[in-house]
Motif scaffolding. Structure first.
Motif, PDB file in Angstrom:
ATOM      1  N   LYS A 184       7.257  45.713  39.817  1.00 48.07           N
ATOM      2  CA  LYS A 184       6.983  45.644  41.254  1.00 48.07           C
ATOM      3  C   LYS A 184       5.491  45.532  41.528  1.00 48.07           C
ATOM      4  CE  LYS A 184      11.058  48.182  42.778  1.00 48.07           C
ATOM      5  NZ  LYS A 184      11.541  49.409  43.417  1.00 48.07           N
ATOM      6  N   THR A 185       4.709  46.330  40.817  1.00 45.71           N
ATOM      7  CA  THR A 185       3.263  46.299  41.011  1.00 45.71           C
ATOM      8  C   THR A 185       2.689  44.949  40.615  1.00 45.71           C
ATOM      9  OG1 THR A 185       3.106  48.685  40.660  1.00 45.71           O
ATOM     10  CG2 THR A 185       1.077  47.403  40.390  1.00 45.71           C
ATOM     11  N   THR A 186       3.140  44.413  39.487  1.00 43.90           N
ATOM     12  CA  THR A 186       2.658  43.107  39.029  1.00 43.90           C
ATOM     13  C   THR A 186       3.001  42.027  40.048  1.00 43.90           C
ATOM     14  OG1 THR A 186       2.872  43.798  36.714  1.00 43.90           O
ATOM     15  CG2 THR A 186       2.737  41.423  37.149  1.00 43.90           C
ATOM     16  N   LYS A 187       4.199  42.065  40.597  1.00 46.94           N
ATOM     17  CA  LYS A 187       4.591  41.078  41.606  1.00 46.94           C
ATOM     18  C   LYS A 187       3.743  41.242  42.870  1.00 46.94           C
ATOM     19  CE  LYS A 187       8.516  38.968  43.917  1.00 46.94           C
ATOM     20  NZ  LYS A 187       9.968  39.020  44.135  1.00 46.94           N
ATOM     21  N   GLN A 188       3.475  42.479  43.283  1.00 49.50           N
ATOM     22  CA  GLN A 188       2.625  42.722  44.448  1.00 49.50           C
ATOM     23  C   GLN A 188       1.210  42.182  44.214  1.00 49.50           C
ATOM     24  OE1 GLN A 188       3.024  46.981  44.811  1.00 49.50           O
ATOM     25  NE2 GLN A 188       4.482  46.802  46.497  1.00 49.50           N
ATOM     26  N   VAL A 189       0.707  42.366  43.008  1.00 53.42           N
ATOM     27  CA  VAL A 189      -0.627  41.857  42.668  1.00 53.42           C
ATOM     28  C   VAL A 189      -0.634  40.338  42.769  1.00 53.42           C
ATOM     29  CG1 VAL A 189      -2.278  41.560  40.766  1.00 53.42           C
ATOM     30  CG2 VAL A 189      -1.325  43.827  41.256  1.00 53.42           C
ATOM     31  N   ILE A 190       0.411  39.697  42.243  1.00 50.34           N
ATOM     32  CA  ILE A 190       0.498  38.230  42.312  1.00 50.34           C
ATOM     33  C   ILE A 190       0.533  37.779  43.761  1.00 50.34           C
ATOM     34  CG2 ILE A 190       1.976  36.233  41.811  1.00 50.34           C
ATOM     35  CD1 ILE A 190       2.793  37.766  39.199  1.00 50.34           C
ATOM     36  N   GLU A 191       1.358  38.426  44.584  1.00 49.41           N
ATOM     37  CA  GLU A 191       1.453  38.061  46.000  1.00 49.41           C
ATOM     38  C   GLU A 191       0.107  38.218  46.698  1.00 49.41           C
ATOM     39  OE1 GLU A 191       4.586  40.748  47.107  1.00 49.41           O
ATOM     40  OE2 GLU A 191       6.125  39.207  46.868  1.00 49.41           O
ATOM     41  N   LEU A 192      -0.573  39.308  46.418  1.00 49.04           N
ATOM     42  CA  LEU A 192      -1.865  39.560  47.058  1.00 49.04           C
ATOM     43  C   LEU A 192      -2.916  38.554  46.592  1.00 49.04           C
ATOM     44  CD1 LEU A 192      -3.275  41.451  49.034  1.00 49.04           C
ATOM     45  CD2 LEU A 192      -3.889  42.882  47.087  1.00 49.04           C
ATOM     46  N   ALA A 193      -2.995  38.313  45.287  1.00 51.06           N
ATOM     47  CA  ALA A 193      -3.973  37.357  44.768  1.00 51.06           C
ATOM     48  C   ALA A 193      -3.668  35.950  45.266  1.00 51.06           C
ATOM     49  CB  ALA A 193      -3.992  37.396  43.240  1.00 51.06           C
TER      50      ALA A 193
ATOM     51  N   ASP B 182       1.315  44.882  28.622  1.00 48.56           N
ATOM     52  CA  ASP B 182       2.420  45.202  29.529  1.00 48.56           C
ATOM     53  C   ASP B 182       2.419  44.262  30.731  1.00 48.56           C
ATOM     54  OD1 ASP B 182       3.334  47.299  27.940  1.00 48.56           O
ATOM     55  OD2 ASP B 182       2.135  48.798  29.010  1.00 48.56           O
ATOM     56  N   ALA B 183       1.249  43.993  31.292  1.00 53.52           N
ATOM     57  CA  ALA B 183       1.157  43.085  32.447  1.00 53.52           C
ATOM     58  C   ALA B 183       1.615  41.682  32.048  1.00 53.52           C
ATOM     59  CB  ALA B 183      -0.268  43.048  32.983  1.00 53.52           C
ATOM     60  N   LYS B 184       1.200  41.236  30.872  1.00 55.87           N
ATOM     61  CA  LYS B 184       1.604  39.914  30.391  1.00 55.87           C
ATOM     62  C   LYS B 184       3.120  39.857  30.214  1.00 55.87           C
ATOM     63  CE  LYS B 184       0.171  36.480  27.055  1.00 55.87           C
ATOM     64  NZ  LYS B 184      -0.727  36.152  25.953  1.00 55.87           N
ATOM     65  N   GLU B 185       3.694  40.924  29.695  1.00 53.49           N
ATOM     66  CA  GLU B 185       5.155  40.997  29.524  1.00 53.49           C
ATOM     67  C   GLU B 185       5.856  40.960  30.884  1.00 53.49           C
ATOM     68  OE1 GLU B 185       8.298  44.395  28.130  1.00 53.49           O
ATOM     69  OE2 GLU B 185       6.496  44.150  26.904  1.00 53.49           O
ATOM     70  N   GLU B 186       5.313  41.666  31.871  1.00 54.76           N
ATOM     71  CA  GLU B 186       5.938  41.678  33.201  1.00 54.76           C
ATOM     72  C   GLU B 186       5.853  40.304  33.859  1.00 54.76           C
ATOM     73  OE1 GLU B 186       7.740  44.092  33.394  1.00 54.76           O
ATOM     74  OE2 GLU B 186       6.691  45.540  32.159  1.00 54.76           O
ATOM     75  N   VAL B 187       4.738  39.607  33.673  1.00 53.60           N
ATOM     76  CA  VAL B 187       4.603  38.248  34.211  1.00 53.60           C
ATOM     77  C   VAL B 187       5.665  37.349  33.583  1.00 53.60           C
ATOM     78  CG1 VAL B 187       3.119  36.186  34.206  1.00 53.60           C
ATOM     79  CG2 VAL B 187       2.165  38.412  34.868  1.00 53.60           C
ATOM     80  N   GLU B 188       5.860  37.464  32.280  1.00 56.71           N
ATOM     81  CA  GLU B 188       6.875  36.651  31.603  1.00 56.71           C
ATOM     82  C   GLU B 188       8.276  36.982  32.112  1.00 56.71           C
ATOM     83  OE1 GLU B 188       6.490  33.969  29.716  1.00 56.71           O
ATOM     84  OE2 GLU B 188       4.374  34.248  30.164  1.00 56.71           O
ATOM     85  N   LYS B 189       8.561  38.271  32.335  1.00 52.92           N
ATOM     86  CA  LYS B 189       9.874  38.660  32.868  1.00 52.92           C
ATOM     87  C   LYS B 189      10.079  38.072  34.254  1.00 52.92           C
ATOM     88  CE  LYS B 189      10.382  42.991  30.408  1.00 52.92           C
ATOM     89  NZ  LYS B 189      10.270  44.455  30.516  1.00 52.92           N
ATOM     90  N   LEU B 190       9.064  38.170  35.098  1.00 53.58           N
ATOM     91  CA  LEU B 190       9.166  37.614  36.448  1.00 53.58           C
ATOM     92  C   LEU B 190       9.403  36.107  36.389  1.00 53.58           C
ATOM     93  CD1 LEU B 190       6.338  39.673  38.179  1.00 53.58           C
ATOM     94  CD2 LEU B 190       8.782  39.772  38.745  1.00 53.58           C
ATOM     95  N   ARG B 191       8.752  35.431  35.448  1.00 49.48           N
ATOM     96  CA  ARG B 191       8.925  33.985  35.291  1.00 49.48           C
ATOM     97  C   ARG B 191      10.357  33.670  34.837  1.00 49.48           C
ATOM     98  NH1 ARG B 191       4.694  32.354  31.764  1.00 49.48           N
ATOM     99  NH2 ARG B 191       3.370  32.222  33.583  1.00 49.48           N
ATOM    100  N   ARG B 192      10.857  34.403  33.853  1.00 50.45           N
ATOM    101  CA  ARG B 192      12.225  34.182  33.353  1.00 50.45           C
ATOM    102  C   ARG B 192      13.272  34.470  34.424  1.00 50.45           C
ATOM    103  NH1 ARG B 192      10.297  36.896  28.702  1.00 50.45           N
ATOM    104  NH2 ARG B 192      11.398  38.764  29.366  1.00 50.45           N
ATOM    105  N   GLN B 193      13.004  35.443  35.278  1.00 51.50           N
ATOM    106  CA  GLN B 193      13.938  35.802  36.346  1.00 51.50           C
ATOM    107  C   GLN B 193      13.844  34.848  37.535  1.00 51.50           C
ATOM    108  OE1 GLN B 193      12.742  39.837  37.136  1.00 51.50           O
ATOM    109  NE2 GLN B 193      13.839  40.652  35.383  1.00 51.50           N
TER     110      GLN B 193
END
Length: 112
Positions: free
Chosen positions: A52-61, A87-98
């Motif tokens: 959730k935090t990683t997605k919020q960061v992406i939205e904000l940036a 961990d952030a890189k892994e979360e970005v990849e998960k968000l991309r796969r999803q």
């Protein structure tokens, strides 16, 4: 107002990585009711919070860059928020796969 005043004002309004990280932290506290350090140690809860935090960061940036969120900025902000680079890189990849984010250009992501 002169052109010099306008450009100085525009420069002053440019967000920094630190200001974006502070904004995401504030959003996280509002949404989750706790800061990053308030996690219980539950690995699944921590992972959900990282996603959730990683997605919020992406939205904000992304909101501050017409081309999308540069991954370098995403990783810098998540690091400030206490998320390890791997961990952030892994979360970005998960968000991309999803299908929650996509990469319109090299090293730039956008929320779908």
């Amino acid at each position: 107002m002169s052109d010099t005043e306008t450009s100085t004002s525009d420069v002053d309004d440019e967000p920094t990585v630190e200001s974006l990280a502070a904004r995401v932290h504030d959003l996280e506290e509002t949404v989750h009711g706790v800061g990053w350090g308030g996690l219980t140690g539950d690995e699944n809860a921590e992972q959900r919070t990282r996603i959730k935090t990683t997605k919020q960061v992406i939205e904000l940036a992304e909101s501050h860059n017409d081309d999308g969120a540069p991954l370098q900025d995403v990783y810098s902000i998540t690091s400030i928020l206490g998320i390890e680079f791997d961990d952030a890189k892994e979360e970005v990849e998960k968000l991309r796969r999803q299908g929650e984010i996509y990469e319109p250009a090299d090293e730039v992501v956008r929320v779908t």
